[in-house]
Design a protein around this motif. Structure first.
Motif, mmCIF file in Angstrom:
data_model
loop_
_atom_site.group_PDB
_atom_site.id
_atom_site.type_symbol
_atom_site.label_atom_id
_atom_site.label_comp_id
_atom_site.label_asym_id
_atom_site.label_seq_id
_atom_site.Cartn_x
_atom_site.Cartn_y
_atom_site.Cartn_z
ATOM 1 N N THR A 2 -10.862 23.357 -6.780
ATOM 2 C CA THR A 2 -12.194 23.288 -6.197
ATOM 3 C C THR A 2 -13.229 24.057 -7.003
ATOM 4 O O THR A 2 -14.347 24.227 -6.560
ATOM 5 C CB THR A 2 -12.162 23.813 -4.742
ATOM 6 O OG1 THR A 2 -11.571 25.117 -4.723
ATOM 7 C CG2 THR A 2 -11.379 22.887 -3.841
ATOM 8 N N HIS A 24 -13.984 28.074 4.734
ATOM 9 C CA HIS A 24 -13.682 27.089 5.774
ATOM 10 C C HIS A 24 -14.263 27.486 7.124
ATOM 11 O O HIS A 24 -14.587 26.634 7.936
ATOM 12 C CB HIS A 24 -12.171 26.918 5.882
ATOM 13 C CG HIS A 24 -11.747 25.885 6.860
ATOM 14 N ND1 HIS A 24 -12.024 24.547 6.681
ATOM 15 C CD2 HIS A 24 -11.093 25.986 8.037
ATOM 16 C CE1 HIS A 24 -11.541 23.868 7.697
ATOM 17 N NE2 HIS A 24 -10.969 24.707 8.532
ATOM 18 N N PRO A 34 -13.749 22.905 2.204
ATOM 19 C CA PRO A 34 -12.299 23.067 2.296
ATOM 20 C C PRO A 34 -11.802 24.460 1.943
ATOM 21 O O PRO A 34 -10.621 24.728 2.009
ATOM 22 C CB PRO A 34 -11.785 22.057 1.273
ATOM 23 C CG PRO A 34 -12.836 22.060 0.220
ATOM 24 C CD PRO A 34 -14.145 22.221 0.983
ATOM 25 N N ILE A 37 -8.704 25.675 -3.270
ATOM 26 C CA ILE A 37 -7.354 25.136 -3.382
ATOM 27 C C ILE A 37 -6.873 25.346 -4.811
ATOM 28 O O ILE A 37 -7.604 25.070 -5.762
ATOM 29 C CB ILE A 37 -7.315 23.640 -3.033
ATOM 30 C CG1 ILE A 37 -7.791 23.431 -1.605
ATOM 31 C CG2 ILE A 37 -5.919 23.070 -3.230
ATOM 32 C CD1 ILE A 37 -8.009 21.983 -1.231
ATOM 33 N N ASN A 65 -1.808 26.840 -2.979
ATOM 34 C CA ASN A 65 -2.491 27.858 -2.181
ATOM 35 C C ASN A 65 -3.785 27.258 -1.653
ATOM 36 O O ASN A 65 -4.499 26.583 -2.386
ATOM 37 C CB ASN A 65 -2.841 29.089 -3.023
ATOM 38 C CG ASN A 65 -1.625 29.799 -3.535
ATOM 39 O OD1 ASN A 65 -0.650 29.971 -2.829
ATOM 40 N ND2 ASN A 65 -1.688 30.220 -4.790
ATOM 41 N N ARG A 66 -4.076 27.532 -0.409
ATOM 42 C CA ARG A 66 -5.372 27.145 0.150
ATOM 43 C C ARG A 66 -5.997 28.390 0.741
ATOM 44 O O ARG A 66 -5.463 28.991 1.666
ATOM 45 C CB ARG A 66 -5.218 26.077 1.220
ATOM 46 C CG ARG A 66 -6.569 25.655 1.772
ATOM 47 C CD ARG A 66 -6.461 24.505 2.715
ATOM 48 N NE ARG A 66 -7.780 24.177 3.247
ATOM 49 C CZ ARG A 66 -7.978 23.390 4.261
ATOM 50 N NH1 ARG A 66 -6.958 22.812 4.857
ATOM 51 N NH2 ARG A 66 -9.194 23.163 4.685
ATOM 52 N N ARG A 73 -5.173 33.091 3.419
ATOM 53 C CA ARG A 73 -4.571 32.155 2.475
ATOM 54 C C ARG A 73 -3.378 31.481 3.128
ATOM 55 O O ARG A 73 -2.559 32.117 3.780
ATOM 56 C CB ARG A 73 -4.124 32.908 1.221
ATOM 57 C CG ARG A 73 -3.373 32.055 0.236
ATOM 58 C CD ARG A 73 -3.035 32.783 -1.020
ATOM 59 N NE ARG A 73 -2.152 33.912 -0.762
ATOM 60 C CZ ARG A 73 -1.530 34.590 -1.714
ATOM 61 N NH1 ARG A 73 -1.718 34.296 -2.976
ATOM 62 N NH2 ARG A 73 -0.742 35.590 -1.400
#
Length: 78
Positions: A2, A24, A34, A37, A65-66, A73
């Motif tokens: 991203t 987010h 989002p 990422i 990983n987000r 996370r």
């Protein structure tokens, strides 16, 4: 993925958490926020045949990983 980058800390010798551009919690995913990422991968090959109980081995790790915010996370690894 991203566009965020994880800053490198030369003092600690590691990467810090990325600074999330679109957290987010401030907007929903449908609004285009989002979080951050990242996809990660690692492969290692070790050879300890010179050690008394040593041997050889390979290992790989894949994951994602987000970062919902800079402090939250979600992880998924294999």
């Amino acid at each position: 993925m991203t566009g965020e980058t994880a800053p490198y800390s030369a003092r600690n010798g590691d990467f810090e958490h990325p600074h999330v551009r679109s957290p987010h919690v401030r907007a929903s995913v449908s609004d285009g926020a989002p979080g951050a990422i990242s996809l990660v991968g690692r492969y290692e090959n070790v050879d300890f045949t010179s050690a008394p109980l040593g041997g050889k081995g390979d290992a790989d790790t894949l994951g994602a990983n987000r970062y919902l915010t800079e402090n939250v996370r979600l992880l998924a690894y294999r």
